[in-house]
Design a protein around this motif. Sequence first.
Motif, PDB file in Angstrom:
ATOM      1  N   THR A 182       0.838  -1.199   0.000  1.00 21.42           N
ATOM      2  CA  THR A 182       0.000   0.000   0.000  1.00 21.42           C
ATOM      3  C   THR A 182       0.873   1.248   0.000  1.00 21.42           C
ATOM      4  OG1 THR A 182      -0.091   0.110   2.420  1.00 21.42           O
ATOM      5  CG2 THR A 182      -1.766  -1.233   1.308  1.00 21.42           C
ATOM      6  N   LEU A 183       0.268   2.371  -0.356  1.00 18.55           N
ATOM      7  CA  LEU A 183       1.003   3.634  -0.339  1.00 18.55           C
ATOM      8  C   LEU A 183       1.484   3.967   1.065  1.00 18.55           C
ATOM      9  CD1 LEU A 183      -1.308   5.780  -2.668  1.00 18.55           C
ATOM     10  CD2 LEU A 183       0.931   4.820  -3.251  1.00 18.55           C
ATOM     11  N   THR A 184       0.604   3.775   2.050  1.00 17.73           N
ATOM     12  CA  THR A 184       0.987   4.073   3.430  1.00 17.73           C
ATOM     13  C   THR A 184       2.136   3.186   3.874  1.00 17.73           C
ATOM     14  OG1 THR A 184      -1.336   4.617   3.887  1.00 17.73           O
ATOM     15  CG2 THR A 184       0.117   4.329   5.771  1.00 17.73           C
ATOM     16  N   PRO A 202       1.525   7.587 -12.817  1.00 19.07           N
ATOM     17  CA  PRO A 202       2.019   6.441 -13.589  1.00 19.07           C
ATOM     18  C   PRO A 202       3.315   5.865 -13.054  1.00 19.07           C
ATOM     19  CG  PRO A 202       1.273   8.196 -15.043  1.00 19.07           C
ATOM     20  CD  PRO A 202       1.311   8.778 -13.672  1.00 19.07           C
ATOM     21  N   ALA A 203       4.216   6.736 -12.573  1.00 17.92           N
ATOM     22  CA  ALA A 203       5.503   6.247 -12.081  1.00 17.92           C
ATOM     23  C   ALA A 203       5.379   5.542 -10.734  1.00 17.92           C
ATOM     24  CB  ALA A 203       6.485   7.413 -11.965  1.00 17.92           C
ATOM     25  N   ILE A 204       4.414   5.974  -9.915  1.00 14.89           N
ATOM     26  CA  ILE A 204       4.265   5.405  -8.562  1.00 14.89           C
ATOM     27  C   ILE A 204       3.375   4.169  -8.575  1.00 14.89           C
ATOM     28  CG2 ILE A 204       3.398   5.845  -6.241  1.00 14.89           C
ATOM     29  CD1 ILE A 204       4.193   8.772  -6.598  1.00 14.89           C
ATOM     30  N   LEU A 205       2.219   4.277  -9.223  1.00 16.57           N
ATOM     31  CA  LEU A 205       1.304   3.138  -9.291  1.00 16.57           C
ATOM     32  C   LEU A 205       1.635   2.303 -10.515  1.00 16.57           C
ATOM     33  CD1 LEU A 205      -2.072   4.829  -8.295  1.00 16.57           C
ATOM     34  CD2 LEU A 205      -0.441   3.629  -6.849  1.00 16.57           C
ATOM     35  N   ASP A 206       2.759   1.609 -10.439  1.00 22.27           N
ATOM     36  CA  ASP A 206       3.248   0.831 -11.583  1.00 22.27           C
ATOM     37  C   ASP A 206       2.924  -0.651 -11.438  1.00 22.27           C
ATOM     38  OD1 ASP A 206       4.830   0.264  -9.460  1.00 22.27           O
ATOM     39  OD2 ASP A 206       6.749   0.715 -10.450  1.00 22.27           O
ATOM     40  N   GLY A 207       1.864  -0.942 -10.679  1.00 18.85           N
ATOM     41  CA  GLY A 207       1.524  -2.336 -10.439  1.00 18.85           C
ATOM     42  C   GLY A 207       2.095  -2.867  -9.149  1.00 18.85           C
ATOM     43  N   ARG A 208       3.003  -2.099  -8.541  1.00 18.06           N
ATOM     44  CA  ARG A 208       3.641  -2.548  -7.296  1.00 18.06           C
ATOM     45  C   ARG A 208       2.897  -2.034  -6.066  1.00 18.06           C
ATOM     46  NH1 ARG A 208       7.626  -0.255  -4.204  1.00 18.06           N
ATOM     47  NH2 ARG A 208       7.731   1.493  -5.669  1.00 18.06           N
ATOM     48  N   LEU A 209       2.329  -0.837  -6.139  1.00 16.58           N
ATOM     49  CA  LEU A 209       1.619  -0.229  -5.015  1.00 16.58           C
ATOM     50  C   LEU A 209       0.158  -0.016  -5.378  1.00 16.58           C
ATOM     51  CD1 LEU A 209       4.222   2.509  -3.949  1.00 16.58           C
ATOM     52  CD2 LEU A 209       3.860   0.257  -2.927  1.00 16.58           C
ATOM     53  N   HIS A 210      -0.697   0.076  -4.344  1.00 20.98           N
ATOM     54  CA  HIS A 210      -2.108   0.306  -4.609  1.00 20.98           C
ATOM     55  C   HIS A 210      -2.735   1.114  -3.473  1.00 20.98           C
ATOM     56  CE1 HIS A 210      -2.146  -3.374  -2.113  1.00 20.98           C
ATOM     57  NE2 HIS A 210      -3.271  -2.875  -1.630  1.00 20.98           N
ATOM     58  N   TYR A 211      -3.874   1.690  -3.782  1.00 23.11           N
ATOM     59  CA  TYR A 211      -4.658   2.428  -2.798  1.00 23.11           C
ATOM     60  C   TYR A 211      -5.363   1.468  -1.857  1.00 23.11           C
ATOM     61  CZ  TYR A 211      -4.569   7.132  -4.864  1.00 23.11           C
ATOM     62  OH  TYR A 211      -4.198   8.370  -5.300  1.00 23.11           O
ATOM     63  N   VAL A 212      -5.698   1.992  -0.684  1.00 22.77           N
ATOM     64  CA  VAL A 212      -6.661   1.332   0.193  1.00 22.77           C
ATOM     65  C   VAL A 212      -7.852   2.281   0.267  1.00 22.77           C
ATOM     66  CG1 VAL A 212      -7.162   0.548   2.526  1.00 22.77           C
ATOM     67  CG2 VAL A 212      -4.908   0.139   1.532  1.00 22.77           C
TER      68      VAL A 212
END
Length: 452
Positions: A182-184, A202-212
């Motif tokens: 998660t981002l947190t 696009p650079a941050i949410l590259d499939g590795r991180l996600h929102y809650v």
Amino acid sequence: MDLLLDAICVVDTQGRYVYVSAAYERIFGYAPEEVLGRPMIELVHPEDRARTLQMADQIMSGQPNPSFQNRYIRKDGRVVHIMWSARWSEADQVRIAVAHDITELKRAEGVQDALLAISEAAHTAKDLLALFQRIHQIIDGLLPARNCYVALYDERQDELSFPYYVDEYDEAPPPRPLSQATLTGEVIRTGKPLLLTPSTRPAILDGRLHYVGRDSLDWLGLPLSTPSGCIGAIVVQSYSGEVRYTTEDQALLQFVSNQIAAAIERKRNATWLQYIAGHDVLTALPNRELFYDRLETALAVARRDQLQLSVLYIDLDRFKQANDSHGHDVGDQLLREAARRIRLCLRESDTVGRLGGDEFAVLLLGVHRSEDACVVAEKIRDMLNQPFELNGHCLQISSSIGIAVYPEHGQDRKRLMRHADTAMYTAKRRGRNQLGMAEIADFSEDDAPLDA
């Protein structure tokens, strides 16, 4: 004129721009042609509009103001603080004003005020929730923070929790391992701030991180770092274009985040010290002092309202043998499990405390007959008779329980506890795994002074 840092603005009697200098765009973000003919009040921060119009009326009545301050919303959504020097031209029927950008000065003052307020809150907030609420207010004074939450990480349990969560759409998420992407969690793992905007997404949410929870437009998270490590994160987020977060906001929040972390850690330590002053750390039950305090309070109510209450004095039979045979770790688990089982037999209004060693006490409120206390004691005895499966060991213990009822077995805390203790030892002498009822108190003896 283009070289001036301040902007010159001319407004007609209807409050519409008739002229702005080129410097206006640097301060407010709008090119001159974008605002000519537009009511100036539309660009003023909504919270400042009423007093801005009031000041405009005063200026038009012939009262110049060389230092009026208010806030404007820039074209990019950021808030700017402006100091105005304004006068009214009767001949031209216009207001002429010079706008000086004091945003950085206000920001510095705001940070200083925030640091002092956070330090004060750490000492005055009654608990962690009150501290989180005050921190939210302080942050909201620095930058728009309608949606704000605090995440804390417990390294021993590898648990990320959300003890404070204010959001216009979502409820607080359940606790989760830090390993979830998660981002947190990323902010806490790396110890670095994270700013998510449409351009950085696009650079941050590259499939590795996600929102809650609901996907926000802007998301800004700062680590709560202390000398002992990162204890969590503080996050603000926006769902609309009315509030946007920038690298300047990140730097501003980062400046106070260490102070916030120190305040949270200080309050957590104080809360823990207050907790262990009244609780047994092993079982999380009230300790002897807190149990006695609750008993004293209950007795005062019982005397006033002519009620009955009962005390159970519980000793675990054969605990020492189990502890010596299987080690202190198993013994500690046995005490924790015994405490849990006793709690299961009680109502919310009752209290169970650990007096020390393998001795527990129970306060039963609203007991109308001694038989009612016996029913609860028998339930506890049966529960403690069940085998304990601990670390691959099957342990069998029992309990000896003494029962004393107010007022017939004692008029005060010391005598009531003494009679319950005596009844417990009588039960133990009868062969253990027994219940013992205190004898009716001799009140002539009961009135004699007791040692503390």
